[in-house]
Design an enzyme around this catalytic site. Structure first.
Site, PDB file in Angstrom:
ATOM      1  N   GLY A  71       0.826  -1.216   0.000  1.00  0.00           N
ATOM      2  CA  GLY A  71       0.000   0.000   0.000  1.00  0.00           C
ATOM      3  C   GLY A  71       0.850   1.251   0.000  1.00  0.00           C
ATOM      4  NE  ARG A  73      -4.520   6.132  -2.410  1.00  0.00           N
ATOM      5  CZ  ARG A  73      -5.594   6.379  -1.657  1.00  0.00           C
ATOM      6  NH1 ARG A  73      -5.656   7.480  -0.960  1.00  0.00           N
ATOM      7  NH2 ARG A  73      -6.595   5.533  -1.620  1.00  0.00           N
ATOM      8  CG  ASN A 123       1.202   1.357   4.868  1.00  0.00           C
ATOM      9  OD1 ASN A 123       1.010   2.113   5.815  1.00  0.00           O
ATOM     10  ND2 ASN A 123       0.773   1.632   3.637  1.00  0.00           N
ATOM     11  CB  SER A 160      -5.514   1.444  13.763  1.00  0.00           C
ATOM     12  OG  SER A 160      -6.317   2.513  14.226  1.00  0.00           O
ATOM     13  CE1 TYR A 176      -8.569   0.743   9.302  1.00  0.00           C
ATOM     14  CE2 TYR A 176      -8.804   1.521  11.555  1.00  0.00           C
ATOM     15  CZ  TYR A 176      -8.094   1.485  10.363  1.00  0.00           C
ATOM     16  OH  TYR A 176      -6.913   2.185  10.253  1.00  0.00           O
ATOM     17  CB  ALA A 219     -12.517  -7.089  14.184  1.00  0.00           C
ATOM     18  CB  ILE A 271      -1.936   9.578  10.381  1.00  0.00           C
ATOM     19  CG1 ILE A 271      -1.493   8.725  11.594  1.00  0.00           C
ATOM     20  CG2 ILE A 271      -0.736  10.062   9.563  1.00  0.00           C
ATOM     21  CD1 ILE A 271      -0.569   9.385  12.570  1.00  0.00           C
TER      22      ILE A 271
END
Ligand code: NDP
Length: 236
Positions: A11, A14, A79, A131, A144, A146, A177
């Protein structure tokens, strides 16, 4: 310096991944940037010597074949990640499956495919981007959260499995971020995040990349199995 070290950043076209890839390249690592973004990839990267490859990390065969074609790997930065935010009762099965597929199975696919090469060298660095939402949860982000919590358990297991071979595995848990992922959040949500961040600013991709650079360096060789928050003090 990471001379002669080969890195993969998933990933990496960007956002946070792009800056991680650029920092690793600036330390003389040979960096392969994987992403599903096609045409934009080459032009968006600011460091021309980065090698870009179109790889969908949810496809194990594609991941394995690409790693075999590279033939070697020292540093893996897992990532790539997505979010499809909906309250549980509105979340469809496909929303759950897609997020788990990219965020968690993708980490499994890439790590499983890279570890054999690291074992041969008896050296490796694996960094998984999780995260803080995986720690504290969030409304409308059950899928997300989980997936990101799953990454933490995965990280600790891999750290234990391969520590004896000098392969370290750590997770980074960013807070809020500034990237494309968060750009479209309503201002009220951004303000709500800022109100609980003691350092009173959003993080930058550079903040996260600086931590990655440390964790892959020899200075961090005694750190493994950790989840390190980088969130301006949001979760403590
Ligand atoms: P971005 O959305 O800016 O970048 C993510 C990249 O991953 C995109 O280029 C995306 O491509 C790519 N990608 C998506 N699916 C796949 C796939 N199947 N295979 C390969 N590449 C894929 O995200 P960020 O830079 O903001 O986030 C990077 C990581 O950091 C993610 O794991 C995210 O969950 C995590 N994170 C981010 C936070 C933030 O505040 N921004 C906070 C906490 C964690 P495409 O756009 O085409 O889908």
């Amino acid at each position: 310096m990471l001379d002669n070290k080969i890195s993969i950043v998933t990933g990496g076209a960007r956002g946070i991944g792009r800056v991680i890839a650029e920092q690793l390249a600036s330390q003389k690592s040979k960096v392969f940037v994987w992403d599903i973004i096609k045409l934009k990839t080459q032009t968006t990267l600011r460091v021309p010597e980065l090698k870009t490859q179109i790889v969908d990390i949810t496809n194990l065969k594609e991941v394995e074949d690409t790693i075999k074609s590279i033939g070697d790997i020292d540093i893996l930065i897992n990532n790539a990640g997505i979010n499809i935010d909906k309250l549980l009762l509105r979340m469809e099965e496909k929303d759950w499956d897609k997020v788990i597929d990219v965020n968690l199975k993708g980490v499994f696919n890439c790590t499983k495919s890279c570890v054999p090469f690291m074992l041969k060298k008896r050296w490796g660095r694996i960094i998984n981007i999780s995260s803080v939402i995986g720690i504290i949860g969030n409304k409308a982000q059950a899928n997300y959260a989980a997936s990101k919590a799953g990454i933490m358990g995965f990280t600790k297991s891999i750290a234990k499995e391969y520590a004896s071979r000098n392969i370290t595995c750590n997770a980074i848990a960013p807070g809020y971020i500034e990237t494309d992922m968060t750009a479209n959040l309503p201002q009220a949500v951004k303000d709500a995040y800022l109100s609980v961040i003691p350092l009173k600013r959003a993080g930058t991709p550079e903040d996260v990349a600086n931590l990655v650079s440390f964790l892959v360096s020899d200075a961090a060789s005694y750190i493994t199995g950790q989840v390190i928050n980088i969130d301006g003090g949001m979760v403590m």
